[in-house]
Motif scaffolding. Structure first.
Motif, PDB file in Angstrom:
ATOM      1  N   GLY A  25       0.738  -1.239  -0.007  1.00  0.00           N
ATOM      2  CA  GLY A  25       0.122   0.080  -0.046  1.00  0.00           C
ATOM      3  C   GLY A  25       0.854   1.336   0.059  1.00  0.00           C
ATOM      4  O   GLY A  25       1.845   1.144   0.493  1.00  0.00           O
ATOM      5  N   THR A  26       0.308   2.291  -0.659  1.00  0.00           N
ATOM      6  CA  THR A  26       1.045   3.534  -0.576  1.00  0.00           C
ATOM      7  C   THR A  26      -0.143   4.785   0.058  1.00  0.00           C
ATOM      8  O   THR A  26      -1.029   4.679  -0.640  1.00  0.00           O
ATOM      9  CB  THR A  26       1.465   3.941  -1.857  1.00  0.00           C
ATOM     10  OG1 THR A  26       2.337   3.046  -2.326  1.00  0.00           O
ATOM     11  CG2 THR A  26       2.025   5.255  -2.123  1.00  0.00           C
ATOM     12  N   TYR A  27       0.510   5.659   0.883  1.00  0.00           N
ATOM     13  CA  TYR A  27      -0.146   6.650   1.338  1.00  0.00           C
ATOM     14  C   TYR A  27       0.468   7.756   1.195  1.00  0.00           C
ATOM     15  O   TYR A  27       1.613   8.069   1.483  1.00  0.00           O
ATOM     16  CB  TYR A  27      -0.726   6.544   2.778  1.00  0.00           C
ATOM     17  CG  TYR A  27      -1.496   7.407   3.314  1.00  0.00           C
ATOM     18  CD1 TYR A  27      -2.867   7.489   3.198  1.00  0.00           C
ATOM     19  CD2 TYR A  27      -1.198   8.515   3.892  1.00  0.00           C
ATOM     20  CE1 TYR A  27      -3.739   8.307   3.746  1.00  0.00           C
ATOM     21  CE2 TYR A  27      -1.876   9.396   4.412  1.00  0.00           C
ATOM     22  CZ  TYR A  27      -3.211   9.462   4.510  1.00  0.00           C
ATOM     23  OH  TYR A  27      -4.081  10.441   4.847  1.00  0.00           O
ATOM     24  N   ASN A  28      -0.118   8.860   0.546  1.00  0.00           N
ATOM     25  CA  ASN A  28       0.427  10.113   0.093  1.00  0.00           C
ATOM     26  C   ASN A  28      -0.092  11.126   1.275  1.00  0.00           C
ATOM     27  O   ASN A  28      -1.165  11.557   1.125  1.00  0.00           O
ATOM     28  CB  ASN A  28      -0.142  10.665  -1.327  1.00  0.00           C
ATOM     29  CG  ASN A  28       0.394   9.776  -2.152  1.00  0.00           C
ATOM     30  OD1 ASN A  28       1.633   9.484  -2.205  1.00  0.00           O
ATOM     31  ND2 ASN A  28      -0.483   9.131  -3.188  1.00  0.00           N
ATOM     32  N   PHE A  29       0.802  11.642   2.172  1.00  0.00           N
ATOM     33  CA  PHE A  29       0.204  12.370   3.048  1.00  0.00           C
ATOM     34  C   PHE A  29       0.087  13.724   2.564  1.00  0.00           C
ATOM     35  O   PHE A  29      -0.640  14.622   3.050  1.00  0.00           O
ATOM     36  CB  PHE A  29       1.483  12.501   3.850  1.00  0.00           C
ATOM     37  CG  PHE A  29       1.384  11.328   4.996  1.00  0.00           C
ATOM     38  CD1 PHE A  29       0.526  11.227   5.925  1.00  0.00           C
ATOM     39  CD2 PHE A  29       2.619  10.293   4.811  1.00  0.00           C
ATOM     40  CE1 PHE A  29       0.791   9.976   6.863  1.00  0.00           C
ATOM     41  CE2 PHE A  29       2.832   9.273   5.666  1.00  0.00           C
ATOM     42  CZ  PHE A  29       1.733   8.865   6.531  1.00  0.00           C
ATOM     43  N   SER A  30       1.137  14.006   1.521  1.00  0.00           N
ATOM     44  CA  SER A  30       0.749  15.450   0.962  1.00  0.00           C
ATOM     45  C   SER A  30       1.510  15.201  -0.511  1.00  0.00           C
ATOM     46  O   SER A  30       1.921  14.268  -0.810  1.00  0.00           O
ATOM     47  CB  SER A  30       1.475  16.466   1.896  1.00  0.00           C
ATOM     48  OG  SER A  30       3.151  16.160   1.915  1.00  0.00           O
ATOM     49  N   LYS A  31       1.774  16.221  -1.087  1.00  0.00           N
ATOM     50  CA  LYS A  31       2.633  16.098  -2.617  1.00  0.00           C
ATOM     51  C   LYS A  31       3.887  16.017  -2.264  1.00  0.00           C
ATOM     52  O   LYS A  31       4.537  15.432  -3.211  1.00  0.00           O
ATOM     53  CB  LYS A  31       2.249  17.578  -3.226  1.00  0.00           C
ATOM     54  CG  LYS A  31       0.845  18.045  -3.783  1.00  0.00           C
ATOM     55  CD  LYS A  31       0.895  19.281  -4.537  1.00  0.00           C
ATOM     56  CE  LYS A  31      -0.552  19.536  -4.961  1.00  0.00           C
ATOM     57  NZ  LYS A  31      -0.520  20.795  -5.762  1.00  0.00           N
ATOM     58  N   THR A  32       4.540  16.078  -1.277  1.00  0.00           N
ATOM     59  CA  THR A  32       5.798  15.767  -0.899  1.00  0.00           C
ATOM     60  C   THR A  32       6.287  14.501   0.012  1.00  0.00           C
ATOM     61  O   THR A  32       7.368  14.084   0.029  1.00  0.00           O
ATOM     62  CB  THR A  32       6.351  17.035  -0.365  1.00  0.00           C
ATOM     63  OG1 THR A  32       6.042  17.277   0.931  1.00  0.00           O
ATOM     64  CG2 THR A  32       6.428  18.251  -1.383  1.00  0.00           C
ATOM     65  N   TRP A  33       5.256  14.059   0.809  1.00  0.00           N
ATOM     66  CA  TRP A  33       5.366  12.857   1.786  1.00  0.00           C
ATOM     67  C   TRP A  33       4.599  11.737   1.190  1.00  0.00           C
ATOM     68  O   TRP A  33       3.448  11.878   1.153  1.00  0.00           O
ATOM     69  CB  TRP A  33       5.174  13.406   3.192  1.00  0.00           C
ATOM     70  CG  TRP A  33       6.325  14.383   3.832  1.00  0.00           C
ATOM     71  CD1 TRP A  33       6.359  15.674   3.815  1.00  0.00           C
ATOM     72  CD2 TRP A  33       7.573  14.071   4.076  1.00  0.00           C
ATOM     73  NE1 TRP A  33       7.318  16.045   4.466  1.00  0.00           N
ATOM     74  CE2 TRP A  33       8.025  15.030   4.807  1.00  0.00           C
ATOM     75  CE3 TRP A  33       8.269  12.561   4.420  1.00  0.00           C
ATOM     76  CZ2 TRP A  33       9.518  15.121   5.271  1.00  0.00           C
ATOM     77  CZ3 TRP A  33       9.283  12.829   4.885  1.00  0.00           C
ATOM     78  CH2 TRP A  33       9.828  13.892   5.375  1.00  0.00           C
ATOM     79  N   THR A  34       5.502  10.467   1.228  1.00  0.00           N
ATOM     80  CA  THR A  34       4.830   9.371   0.810  1.00  0.00           C
ATOM     81  C   THR A  34       5.266   8.419   1.834  1.00  0.00           C
ATOM     82  O   THR A  34       6.349   8.062   2.050  1.00  0.00           O
ATOM     83  CB  THR A  34       4.922   8.878  -0.502  1.00  0.00           C
ATOM     84  OG1 THR A  34       4.657   9.988  -1.389  1.00  0.00           O
ATOM     85  CG2 THR A  34       4.083   7.584  -1.105  1.00  0.00           C
ATOM     86  N   LEU A  35       4.196   7.305   2.142  1.00  0.00           N
ATOM     87  CA  LEU A  35       4.627   5.978   2.896  1.00  0.00           C
ATOM     88  C   LEU A  35       4.248   4.828   2.243  1.00  0.00           C
ATOM     89  O   LEU A  35       3.186   4.949   1.696  1.00  0.00           O
ATOM     90  CB  LEU A  35       3.799   6.147   4.339  1.00  0.00           C
ATOM     91  CG  LEU A  35       3.789   4.995   5.129  1.00  0.00           C
ATOM     92  CD1 LEU A  35       5.176   4.440   5.815  1.00  0.00           C
ATOM     93  CD2 LEU A  35       2.868   5.029   6.230  1.00  0.00           C
ATOM     94  N   ASN A  36       4.966   4.267   1.987  1.00  0.00           N
ATOM     95  CA  ASN A  36       4.717   2.633   1.440  1.00  0.00           C
ATOM     96  C   ASN A  36       5.174   1.506   2.422  1.00  0.00           C
ATOM     97  O   ASN A  36       6.074   1.583   3.280  1.00  0.00           O
ATOM     98  CB  ASN A  36       5.809   2.615   0.538  1.00  0.00           C
ATOM     99  CG  ASN A  36       5.681   3.578  -0.688  1.00  0.00           C
ATOM    100  OD1 ASN A  36       6.471   4.581  -0.590  1.00  0.00           O
ATOM    101  ND2 ASN A  36       5.000   3.339  -1.920  1.00  0.00           N
TER     102      ASN A  36
END
Length: 186
Positions: free
Chosen positions: A117-128
């Motif tokens: 899964g991938t979660y985009n916190f914002s345009k600059t931060w991503t969690l995989n």
């Protein structure tokens, strides 16, 4: 053979099945001790020649994915596979090599499962986050043979049945946090 379909909810589903057979494969040279970890296999004393008369690879896979412009996307898959070899003979310069007529092929993974899964916190931060699992690969267990001599017992390390045992199941969890940045000039 495969089929892929996008559901109305935006989820992609793919189903694939395969059945590959050969009745005249080439002989192979393998190492029976720690075959998974040897990088210079040609210099080891555990080389064996495997003479298969046939092999079969068959199985199916289910793949599911949700990929949108939203913050959260995910994917998952499951595969069931059967990889077998029919052997004529197995030879070695050093010892007799026991084997069954039909064996599990090297790196046979009966069951494998993966989620990510991938979660985009914002345009600059991503969690995989990803998780993978598969059943253990086949391997050849070593056995110790003892030969009595006048100077005392002599011990020999010999192979057991080729691919007669399985390693434990494997599981891995991986995470990654990414920050996207722009730099002047490139």
């Amino acid at each position: 053979v495969g089929i892929e379909h996008r559901l109305s909810s935006g989820i992609d589903v793919r189903l694939e099945a395969y059945d590959i057979r050969s009745s005249n494969p080439n002989p192979t040279f393998r190492n029976w001790k720690n075959d998974l970890y040897q990088f210079h296999q040609q210099v080891e004393d555990d080389r064996i020649a495997v003479y298969p008369t046939a092999f079969s690879r068959r199985g199916f896979e289910v793949f599911v994915r949700r990929s949108t412009e939203g913050r959260f996307n995910w994917m998952g898959s499951y595969a069931l596979a059967f990889n077998e070899e029919t052997l004529d003979s197995v030879t070695s310069y050093f010892y007799e090599v026991p084997h069954d007529r039909i064996i599990d092929a090297p790196f046979d993974q009966r069951h494998s499962l993966m989620f990510g899964g991938t979660y985009n916190f914002s345009k600059t931060w991503t969690l995989n986050l990803s998780w993978s699992f598969h059943t253990g690969w086949p391997y050849t267990r070593a056995r110790i043979d003892t030969v009595a001599s006048s100077g005392g017992d002599v011990y020999y390390l010999r192979p057991g049945p080729i691919n007669g045992d399985r390693l434990p199941t494997y599981s891995s969890i991986n995470t990654r946090i990414t920050r996207h940045m722009s730099f002047r000039g490139g």
